[in-house]
Design a protein around this motif. Structure first.
Motif, mmCIF file in Angstrom:
data_model
loop_
_atom_site.group_PDB
_atom_site.id
_atom_site.type_symbol
_atom_site.label_atom_id
_atom_site.label_comp_id
_atom_site.label_asym_id
_atom_site.label_seq_id
_atom_site.Cartn_x
_atom_site.Cartn_y
_atom_site.Cartn_z
ATOM 1 N N ASN A 245 0.971 -1.130 -0.162
ATOM 2 C CA ASN A 245 0.034 -0.179 -0.019
ATOM 3 C C ASN A 245 0.906 1.375 0.103
ATOM 4 O OD1 ASN A 245 -2.488 -1.490 0.698
ATOM 5 N ND2 ASN A 245 -1.404 -1.697 2.632
ATOM 6 N N LYS A 246 0.558 2.032 -0.992
ATOM 7 C CA LYS A 246 1.533 3.143 -1.148
ATOM 8 C C LYS A 246 1.079 4.370 0.166
ATOM 9 C CE LYS A 246 2.694 2.607 -5.850
ATOM 10 N NZ LYS A 246 2.776 3.372 -6.972
ATOM 11 N N SER A 247 0.091 4.559 0.276
ATOM 12 C CA SER A 247 -0.737 5.536 1.173
ATOM 13 C C SER A 247 -1.930 5.525 1.525
ATOM 14 C CB SER A 247 -0.316 7.054 0.870
ATOM 15 O OG SER A 247 -1.143 7.307 -0.198
ATOM 16 N N PHE A 248 -2.594 6.024 2.505
ATOM 17 C CA PHE A 248 -4.163 5.853 2.703
ATOM 18 C C PHE A 248 -4.338 6.632 3.931
ATOM 19 C CE2 PHE A 248 -2.218 2.352 5.301
ATOM 20 C CZ PHE A 248 -2.784 2.674 6.702
ATOM 21 N N VAL A 249 -5.666 7.041 3.973
ATOM 22 C CA VAL A 249 -6.112 7.716 5.253
ATOM 23 C C VAL A 249 -7.426 7.308 5.718
ATOM 24 C CG1 VAL A 249 -6.835 9.997 6.048
ATOM 25 C CG2 VAL A 249 -5.183 9.930 4.063
#
Length: 252
Positions: A245-249
């Protein structure tokens, strides 16, 4: 799907957590994996307990563990269900002996988590969730209690969970670029960050550094089913060709 209930999975997580604690007060010997991340004997001991237990409970459901390698995408792309496991999430926190490390077990169906267990053995805190049943927290010998969270808006005054080990310029840039008004910051380690959003300790958890699916699946499940009605949406998806996963919020 196999003859099991969520309490069987919780027992496995607690058994693995007790095994981890056998190494906690001793001198911790740290190896480096190929990606330069730390590996201890505790990681491997917990891995064997969980994988062996899941194979016994649900022999027809494949298991991916951080410590067992990832099958080729061609062989797993059509899986309808699988377990994904991080036997010791927060190895850096384990090495620092700050208690903020967890055992993570999640069941994925159709690319989404439908069962998740997060156990912090040094804190004796358990979070778990299951589709239709909701999300729960249990501390020590107390009874499990249902936990709830609400989705936040970018216009709200927000409390934020941030990593104890991974403070970053990227996070500060994200907060500034989005114009978010942050009124409180809470630091935590491992998948506890997701669980703290699920129980309403903080509103959002932006993760802008890479993670693997096994790092987040169980905590993501706890968050999704902490909704009062239905489930919270999540941008995280599972069994991708690349499990990174590269990024998330989480929280919006």
């Amino acid at each position: 799907m196999g003859d099991y209930v969520i309490q069987d999975i919780i027992k496995l997580a607690i058994e693995a957590g007790k095994e981890i604690l056998k190494y906690y007060d001793d001198e911790i010997y740290v190896e480096k994996k190929d990606d330069d991340s730390p590996l201890t004997k505790a990681d491997l001991a917990a891995h064997h307990i969980i994988v062996n237990g899941l194979n016994e409970l649900t022999p027809a459901i494949p298991v991916i563990s951080e410590e067992s390698g990832v099958p080729d995408y061609k062989s797993r792309k059509d899986w309808k269900a699988f377990w994904i496991v991080d036997p010791l999430d927060g190895t850096k926190e384990f090495i620092k002996r700050n208690g903020e490390f967890t055992v993570n077990i999640a069941l994925i169906e159709e690319n989404e988590p439908v069962l998740g267990v997060v156990y912090a053995p040094a804190l004796d805190v358990l979070y778990y969730a299951e589709k239709e049943a909701g999300a729960f927290k249990k501390e020590g010998n107390s009874d499990a209690e249902r936990i709830f969270s609400k989705r936040s808006s970018k216009q709200d005054e927000l409390s934020i969970i941030e990593s104890r080990s991974h403070g970053s310029e990227a996070l500060e840039n994200y907060l500034e670029n989005e114009g978010l008004k942050i009124v409180k910051r809470v630091k935590s380690g491992s998948s506890l960050k997701l669980c703290l959003v699920a129980e309403g300790v903080a509103d959002i958890y932006p993760r802008l550094a890479p993670t693997m699916e096994w790092d987040v699946a169980a905590g993501d499940c706890v968050y999704r089913y902490s909704a009062r009605v239905g489930k919270h949406p999540s941008e995280l998806r599972y069994n991708k060709e690349d499990l990174l996963n590269k990024s998330f919020v989480i929280g919006f």
